[in-house]
Structures are given as structure tokens and as C-alpha cells.
Enzyme design. Structure first.
Site, PDB file in Angstrom:
ATOM      1  N   ASP A 107       0.818  -1.422  -0.114  1.00  0.00           N
ATOM      2  CA  ASP A 107      -0.075   0.005   0.110  1.00  0.00           C
ATOM      3  C   ASP A 107       0.855   1.240   0.082  1.00  0.00           C
ATOM      4  O   ASP A 107       0.311   2.195  -0.140  1.00  0.00           O
ATOM      5  CB  ASP A 107      -0.922   0.001   1.152  1.00  0.00           C
ATOM      6  CG  ASP A 107      -1.873   1.061   1.094  1.00  0.00           C
ATOM      7  OD1 ASP A 107      -2.715   1.257   0.057  1.00  0.00           O
ATOM      8  OD2 ASP A 107      -2.290   1.650   2.069  1.00  0.00           O
ATOM      9  N   SER A 128      -7.315   5.254  -0.187  1.00  0.00           N
ATOM     10  CA  SER A 128      -7.559   3.786  -0.749  1.00  0.00           C
ATOM     11  C   SER A 128      -9.350   3.388  -0.704  1.00  0.00           C
ATOM     12  O   SER A 128      -9.699   3.713   0.517  1.00  0.00           O
ATOM     13  CB  SER A 128      -6.712   2.891   0.098  1.00  0.00           C
ATOM     14  OG  SER A 128      -5.356   3.052  -0.237  1.00  0.00           O
ATOM     15  N   GLN A 174      -5.591  -2.406  -6.717  1.00  0.00           N
ATOM     16  CA  GLN A 174      -6.061  -1.279  -5.986  1.00  0.00           C
ATOM     17  C   GLN A 174      -6.820  -0.284  -6.496  1.00  0.00           C
ATOM     18  O   GLN A 174      -6.332   0.430  -7.726  1.00  0.00           O
ATOM     19  CB  GLN A 174      -4.921  -0.657  -4.797  1.00  0.00           C
ATOM     20  CG  GLN A 174      -5.488   0.351  -3.928  1.00  0.00           C
ATOM     21  CD  GLN A 174      -4.535   0.787  -3.149  1.00  0.00           C
ATOM     22  OE1 GLN A 174      -3.636   1.463  -3.361  1.00  0.00           O
ATOM     23  NE2 GLN A 174      -4.485   0.323  -1.590  1.00  0.00           N
TER      24      GLN A 174
END
Length: 294
Positions: free
Chosen positions: A207, A231, A281
């Protein structure tokens, strides 16, 4: 082992407070919200502690629902969805202030033989030892007197070596903008031989830079007044065992952005060129223009 990595390992040592219920904390620093990679990693630790031995995580699918509050602990409630002979499935809900801030489904699989192929090839890039550290690179870019230099150059648990330009470099130079980025990373310490720990640290690191690939294409950079991002969801597939304390190349690209959202996907390769992890993502990305329209 630097103090930042020691703290991450400590954060991953969750406290069990009830059957299939765990509690985790956040770093003691002034941040607006909990780092998404931390929440995903802690949730995966909680799920893994409820799975029979001999099964390793092979995929996770997560949604970030609300910003995490770093001032209070996070409770992870694990649901044992299924335990079969070959697969186990877990659902984890991360809770703060009585509300869900994050949900994750994770699947675990026994090791068994099967057909094999790898179509993805590791990009040809310089070796990590030939590249500057992130701290060296950002200090050279912003200078010693920049108001955010201390925050940008603070010690990090992950040793990241950028093959591609930083988002702050592309923000200043349009010629550096691209929808692709490559980053070497590792946790610079001798870690225990615990497969779940290495997978969890891979989830933590995944991430760090993935959304940057979306920003890089547009010359946007964190810490500037014209960008706000978070996110939305995160999916990972773990193909082979790997060690997070050895160099991994994170090859990332952004195939699309629009409607205040951006999609990014990445592949992690070990030093031998084997594909070990795939990641996708989506993030909310609002610019000054899009915020003014709302």
C-alpha cells in the site's frame, strides 16, 4: 533493525481479547488517519491466527470504509466462514468507535501440486544496491530546509529504492510523468522464518507506492494543496512463498483513472524473476477542480 521496523513488528503482535477477536494499536505519531497497509496487515494477522496449521494465505480482498483513528485501538472481529480439507475462508471486520472501518475476506490453501506457468516477465531494471534510498532521494529533491523534509525523510520500516521518478519529481517536471513505476523494496533486517509474517509484511508494503502510480501520470504529489486521496479497495494474490527481508521488485501501472477514482495494479518479483504476488487497488483521488464541483 531500525526503530520504525521494530515498531511495525510490535504493531503486528495483536492482543487476543476474546475468541476470534483481536486488538491492535497504531504508531504514536501525529497523523490524520491510520495507514491502510497497517490495517490490512493487522487484519491478515488476525485471520491467520484462526486458521489450521498447514494452510497459507493465497488471496485477500479488502474494502477501506472509514478513515482509521490513530488515537484509539482497532478491534478485529474474525468470522470463520469455512474450513474445508483444502481451503479455509475468513472474514475480518476492523472496528473503531462502534463502526466498521475496514472489511477483508481472506482465503487459505494447503500446499499441493498443479499446472504451472508464468507469463509475466520481470522488467529489466538496475539492481537495488545501485540506487539511492528513498531518504537520500527525497532529501536531494526538496533540500535540507524544506518544511516537509523532516516528515518525508523520517526513518521508514521499508527500504524502498525507486527505479522510476518520485511523484514529487514528476510534479515539477512534466517530462517525467508516466503511468508506470518500478520500486525495489525490502524490510532491512533478518526476520523469523514465519511464512505468515512475510506475507503480512508484503501486504503492509503493497500500500506504500501503488496509488503513486496514478498520481505520477498526472504530475500530482502528496502534500500539495491540489490533491486528496484515499484507498477504496485492495486485492492481493500470493503465488509463491517469498521473504520480505529480501529484495522484491514492485512493478506497478495505472491502466485507468476517472470519476475521482484511479485504478492501479502491481506485480512483485523476487530477485530471480519469479512472480510472487499480484496486487490491484482502486483509490479515491480528488483534485482541487473535482472538489470544487462537489
Amino acid at each position: 533493525m531500525n526503530e520504525a521496523l521494530k515498531e511495525v513488528l510490535d504493531l503486528l503482535d495483536l492482543e487476543q481479547i476474546e475468541h476470534d477477536m483481536f486488538r491492535g494499536r497504531s504508531p504514536e505519531e501525529r497523523i490524520q488517519r491510520v495507514f491502510g497497509g497497517q490495517v490490512a496487515a493487522q487484519a491478515l494477522v488476525a485471520a491467520g491466527r484462526t486458521v489450521p496449521s498447514g494452510k497459507n494465505v493465497h488471496s485477500l480482498h479488502a474494502y477501506f470504509i472509514r478513515p482509521g483513528d490513530p488515537a484509539v485501538p482497532i478491534v478485529y472481529d474474525v468470522e470463520r466462514v469455512r474450513d474445508g480439507r483444502s481451503f479455509s475462508t475468513r472474514r475480518v471486520v476492523a472496528i473503531q468507535h462502534g463502526k466498521a472501518i475496514f472489511t477483508m475476506s481472506a482465503s487459505f490453501h494447503i500446499e499441493e501440486p498443479g499446472i504451472e506457468h508464468q507469463a509475466s516477465a520481470m522488467p529489466a531494471v538496475p539492481a537495488p544496491e545501485t540506487l539511492p534510498t528513498f531518504q537520500e532521494q527525497i532529501t536531494a529533491l526538496v533540500g535540507e530546509d524544506h518544511e516537509q523534509r523532516e516528515w518525508l525523510a523520517r526513518p521508514r520500516p521499508v527500504d524502498a529504492r525507486y527505479v522510476s521518478p518520485l511523484v514529487w519529481e514528476a510534479h515539477l517536471d512534466p517530462d517525467l510523468r508516466s503511468a508506470e513505476t518500478n520500486v525495489w523494496f525490502r524490510f532491512d533486517a533478518d526476520l523469523p522464518d514465519d511464512p505468515l509474517l512475510h506475507v503480512v509484511l508484503g501486504a503492509y508494503a503493497s500500500d506504500y507506492t501503488l496509488v503513486d502510480t496514478v498520481l505520477l501520470a498526472h504530475g500530482l504529489a502528496w502534500g500539495t494543496s491540489d490533491i486528496m486521496g484515499a484507498s477504496l479497495d485492495h486485492a492481493m494474490w500470493f503465488h509463491r512463498p517469498f521473504r520480505a527481508d529480501e529484495w522484491l521488485l514492485y512493478a506497478q501501472e495505472s491502466p485507468w483513472a476517472g470519476g475521482a477514482r484511479g485504478l492501479a495494479r502491481g506485480e512483485m518479483f523476487n530477485a530471480s524473476g519469479e512472480l510472487v504476488v499480484s496486487v490491484v487497488q482502486e483509490a479515491m483521488i480528488r483534485t482541487t477542480l473535482s472538489r470544487n464541483r462537489r
